[in-house]
Design an enzyme around this catalytic site. Structure first.
Site, PDB file in Angstrom:
ATOM      1  N   GLU A  46     -44.613  20.174  -5.154  1.00  0.00           N
ATOM      2  CA  GLU A  46     -45.488  19.212  -5.852  1.00  0.00           C
ATOM      3  C   GLU A  46     -46.888  19.774  -6.078  1.00  0.00           C
ATOM      4  OE1 GLU A  46     -44.359  16.790  -7.887  1.00  0.00           O
ATOM      5  OE2 GLU A  46     -43.351  16.032  -6.104  1.00  0.00           O
ATOM      6  N   HIS A  47     -47.420  19.515  -7.263  1.00  0.00           N
ATOM      7  CA  HIS A  47     -48.728  20.043  -7.675  1.00  0.00           C
ATOM      8  C   HIS A  47     -48.716  21.571  -7.629  1.00  0.00           C
ATOM      9  CE1 HIS A  47     -51.116  16.376  -8.272  1.00  0.00           C
ATOM     10  NE2 HIS A  47     -50.363  15.851  -7.349  1.00  0.00           N
ATOM     11  N   ASP A  49     -46.918  23.218 -10.314  1.00  0.00           N
ATOM     12  CA  ASP A  49     -46.618  23.705 -11.685  1.00  0.00           C
ATOM     13  C   ASP A  49     -47.843  24.316 -12.357  1.00  0.00           C
ATOM     14  OD1 ASP A  49     -47.743  21.151 -12.014  1.00  0.00           O
ATOM     15  OD2 ASP A  49     -46.236  20.454 -13.460  1.00  0.00           O
ATOM     16  N   GLY A 135     -44.765   4.350 -15.678  1.00  0.00           N
ATOM     17  CA  GLY A 135     -45.875   4.626 -14.770  1.00  0.00           C
ATOM     18  C   GLY A 135     -45.487   4.622 -13.308  1.00  0.00           C
ATOM     19  N   ALA A 136     -44.230   4.967 -13.001  1.00  0.00           N
ATOM     20  CA  ALA A 136     -43.748   4.945 -11.620  1.00  0.00           C
ATOM     21  C   ALA A 136     -43.642   6.346 -11.035  1.00  0.00           C
ATOM     22  CB  ALA A 136     -42.387   4.242 -11.550  1.00  0.00           C
ATOM     23  N   LEU A 138     -41.966   8.714 -12.308  1.00  0.00           N
ATOM     24  CA  LEU A 138     -40.635   9.251 -12.600  1.00  0.00           C
ATOM     25  C   LEU A 138     -40.579   9.839 -14.008  1.00  0.00           C
ATOM     26  CD1 LEU A 138     -38.571   6.414 -10.884  1.00  0.00           C
ATOM     27  CD2 LEU A 138     -39.264   8.630  -9.940  1.00  0.00           C
ATOM     28  N   SER A 139     -41.777  10.056 -14.584  1.00  0.00           N
ATOM     29  CA  SER A 139     -41.910  10.769 -15.853  1.00  0.00           C
ATOM     30  C   SER A 139     -41.424   9.999 -17.062  1.00  0.00           C
ATOM     31  CB  SER A 139     -41.164  12.103 -15.797  1.00  0.00           C
ATOM     32  OG  SER A 139     -42.051  13.096 -15.484  1.00  0.00           O
ATOM     33  N   SER A 141     -43.404   9.284 -19.289  1.00  0.00           N
ATOM     34  CA  SER A 141     -44.161   9.934 -20.367  1.00  0.00           C
ATOM     35  C   SER A 141     -43.424  11.174 -20.886  1.00  0.00           C
ATOM     36  CB  SER A 141     -45.573  10.290 -19.896  1.00  0.00           C
ATOM     37  OG  SER A 141     -45.558  11.192 -18.824  1.00  0.00           O
ATOM     38  N   ASP A 190     -42.494  18.192 -15.665  1.00  0.00           N
ATOM     39  CA  ASP A 190     -41.781  17.002 -16.126  1.00  0.00           C
ATOM     40  C   ASP A 190     -41.031  17.261 -17.430  1.00  0.00           C
ATOM     41  OD1 ASP A 190     -43.229  16.047 -14.018  1.00  0.00           O
ATOM     42  OD2 ASP A 190     -44.541  14.752 -15.217  1.00  0.00           O
TER      43      ASP A 190
HETATM   44  P1  ADP Z   1     -45.039   8.248 -15.675  1.00  0.00           P
HETATM   45  O1  ADP Z   1     -44.818   9.396 -16.570  1.00  0.00           O
HETATM   46  O2  ADP Z   1     -45.063   8.624 -14.242  1.00  0.00           O
HETATM   47  O3  ADP Z   1     -44.101   7.114 -15.910  1.00  0.00           O
HETATM   48  P2  ADP Z   1     -47.559   8.242 -17.018  1.00  0.00           P
HETATM   49  O4  ADP Z   1     -48.835   7.547 -16.740  1.00  0.00           O
HETATM   50  O5  ADP Z   1     -47.544   9.714 -17.074  1.00  0.00           O
HETATM   51  O6  ADP Z   1     -46.503   7.694 -15.955  1.00  0.00           O
HETATM   52  O7  ADP Z   1     -46.965   7.750 -18.400  1.00  0.00           O
HETATM   53  C1  ADP Z   1     -46.869   6.384 -18.691  1.00  0.00           C
HETATM   54  C2  ADP Z   1     -47.331   6.175 -20.113  1.00  0.00           C
HETATM   55  O8  ADP Z   1     -46.370   6.728 -21.020  1.00  0.00           O
HETATM   56  C3  ADP Z   1     -47.441   4.722 -20.481  1.00  0.00           C
HETATM   57  O9  ADP Z   1     -48.710   4.209 -20.167  1.00  0.00           O
HETATM   58  C4  ADP Z   1     -47.210   4.774 -21.979  1.00  0.00           C
HETATM   59  O10 ADP Z   1     -48.396   5.117 -22.659  1.00  0.00           O
HETATM   60  C5  ADP Z   1     -46.232   5.908 -22.151  1.00  0.00           C
HETATM   61  N1  ADP Z   1     -44.838   5.446 -22.195  1.00  0.00           N
HETATM   62  C6  ADP Z   1     -43.833   5.837 -21.388  1.00  0.00           C
HETATM   63  N2  ADP Z   1     -42.670   5.232 -21.727  1.00  0.00           N
HETATM   64  C7  ADP Z   1     -42.942   4.440 -22.773  1.00  0.00           C
HETATM   65  C8  ADP Z   1     -42.170   3.535 -23.585  1.00  0.00           C
HETATM   66  N3  ADP Z   1     -40.875   3.321 -23.367  1.00  0.00           N
HETATM   67  N4  ADP Z   1     -42.815   2.884 -24.599  1.00  0.00           N
HETATM   68  C9  ADP Z   1     -44.132   3.071 -24.828  1.00  0.00           C
HETATM   69  N5  ADP Z   1     -44.900   3.901 -24.098  1.00  0.00           N
HETATM   70  C10 ADP Z   1     -44.331   4.574 -23.087  1.00  0.00           C
HETATM   71 MG    MG Z   2     -46.060  11.096 -16.737  1.00  0.00          MG
END
Ligand code: ADP
Ligand code: MG
Length: 402
Positions: A46-47, A49, A135-136, A138-139, A141, A190
């Site tokens: 972790e951390h 990459d 935002g959990a 688990l990627s 994003s 990720d």
């Molecule tokens: P994680 O990647 O850990 O879930 P992040 O903060 O990196 O958390 O990413 C979350 C962001 O990605 C959300 O705030 C949103 O902007 C975007 N996102 C992720 N999935 C979706 C989705 N299904 N619809 C719209 N935005 C999304």
């Molecule tokens: Mg993310």
């Protein structure tokens, strides 16, 4: 009835149906196709990459689904089932670092980065629906970026998704989208997990040269429980970027491009670590560097343990990784520490936070068939501490974006 919340993965059919329906309801015509990409958990490393280190993620069965149709102009129009119901819109000509706000930045950023790399990418209409918790840690994003990367690759006929080298190019576009357009300073793990994983395998990723090794992930006698602590998680608030900046500054003092190169220049971890600590004066920096160097070493050891099927050793390395992230890197929160502690007390042979930290999720390696009992115990510990109940996932090592 269950006393804990289990977040199931959708079947490919369910995901496709949902996103096709949303697309048609929003844009008034059927989509050209549906693509999807997985979230991930990192088993260890972790951390590391952004320090040129090693990590060991698996892709989750939980995926982000995207339905797309190509446009002939450069307009990008998007809707998300996880959004506010509004269509998010931008012209690709207007995309540049600092110019884009909202969740669509992750998507438009991918198209922008591919265009920057010289690929012929037009605009598109896109709908998104995802069972990767938002935002959990688990990627969600990266799964969003990767689902669109593979979709754009397909509708633009780039052919990059066909092999691992091409997928590495898509990874690079996703990383640029996240760093430069969405403004999150994350490393490349990720996106690599989402685009380069293999069904049934953990992805041993060397972030120094981008090379990968696929190692079967089948912990006989054990199963993986993912605990979404539901603690607020926000990577854009500067903590992640500040850790990254500290590592970059330390590498500069040490005269190397990455801390990984410093580690490998010595004969072993102890030698490299002592030499680094001898040169760095700031106590916080010393602890950050100690985490990075020991974590890369632990990831090597965990990889060897995985190859040997030695899950007891693997679990101990997970525990040590968590302690280092808590004490030296300081990216855990109370909920992560409690989840890990409660899972171990309930029988996990190893547990650690996963992902960037500051909230998000933890993973526990538990004896096969005991996930429900461990989850129940973790919920009990959270309730007793007056914390919001966590949610749980289980997953095997799943396949990449397709
Ligand atoms: P994680 O990647 O850990 O879930 P992040 O903060 O990196 O958390 O990413 C979350 C962001 O990605 C959300 O705030 C949103 O902007 C975007 N996102 C992720 N999935 C979706 C989705 N299904 N619809 C719209 N935005 C999304
Ligand atoms: Mg993310």
């Amino acid at each position: 009835s269950p006393v804990f919340t289990l977040l199931p993965a959708w079947s490919a059919h369910e995901g496709a149906e949902r996103v096709r329906t949303l697309f048609e309801a929003t844009f008034g015509a059927p989509a050209t196709g549906v693509w999807s990409a997985p979230g991930r958990v990192n088993l260890i490393g972790e951390h590391t990459d952004y320090n040129g280190g090693l990590c060991l993620p698996i892709a989750l069965e939980h995926r982000c689904y995207a339905a797309l149709s190509r446009r002939t102009d450069t307009l990008v129009r998007l809707v998300s089932a996880q959004g506010d119901g509004e269509v998010w819109e931008i012209d690709l000509a207007d995309v540049s670092p600092g110019a884009v706000t909202g969740w669509g930045a992750y998507v438009a950023g991918v198209a922008w980065a591919l265009r920057e790399a010289g690929h012929d990418v037009t605009g598109f209409e896109g709908a998104v629906d995802s069972c990767v918790p938002f935002g959990a840690g688990l990627s969600s994003s990266a799964s969003l970026e990767a689902a669109f990367a593979i979709a754009i690759d397909d509708i633009a006929g780039l052919g990059l998704g066909a092999d691992d080298a091409g997928r590495s190019t898509l990874v690079a576009a996703c990383v640029r989208a996240e760093n430069e357009i969405a403004g999150a300073a994350t490393g490349g793990m990720d996106q690599a997990a989402s685009l380069r994983a293999r069904d049934g395998y953990a992805l041993a990723l060397d972030c120094l040269d981008g090379s990968v090794h696929h190692e079967p992930f089948d912990p006989a006698g054990y199963e993986l429980l993912v605990i979404d602590t539901r603690a607020p998680h926000e990577l854009n608030d500067g903590q992640y970027a500040s850790r990254r900046a500290t590592c970059d500054a330390a590498a500069e003092v040490l005269g190397v491009a990455t801390l990984r190169e410093w580690l490998d220049a010595g004969t072993d971890l102890e030698t490299s670590l002592a030499a680094a600590l001898g040169r760095l004066v700031d106590d916080t920096t010393r602890r950050r560097v100690r985490h990075v160097l020991t974590e890369i070493d632990r990831t090597r050891a965990a990889f060897a343990a995985m190859q040997a099927g030695d899950w007891g050793t693997f679990g101990l390395l997970m525990d040590a990784s968590h302690a280092s992230l808590r004490d030296d890197y300081e990216v855990t929160v109370r909920e992560l520490d409690l989840a890990v502690e409660a899972a171990r007390t309930a029988g996990a042979i190893g547990a650690r936070m996963t992902g960037g930290g500051f909230g998000g999720s933890a993973i526990a390696l538990v004896p096969a068939g005991t996930s429900a009992a461990v989850a129940t115990a973790v919920v009990g510990a959270f309730v007793a501490a007056g914390l919001r109940e966590p949610a749980f996932l289980t997953s095997r090592a799943a396949g990449p974006a397709a």
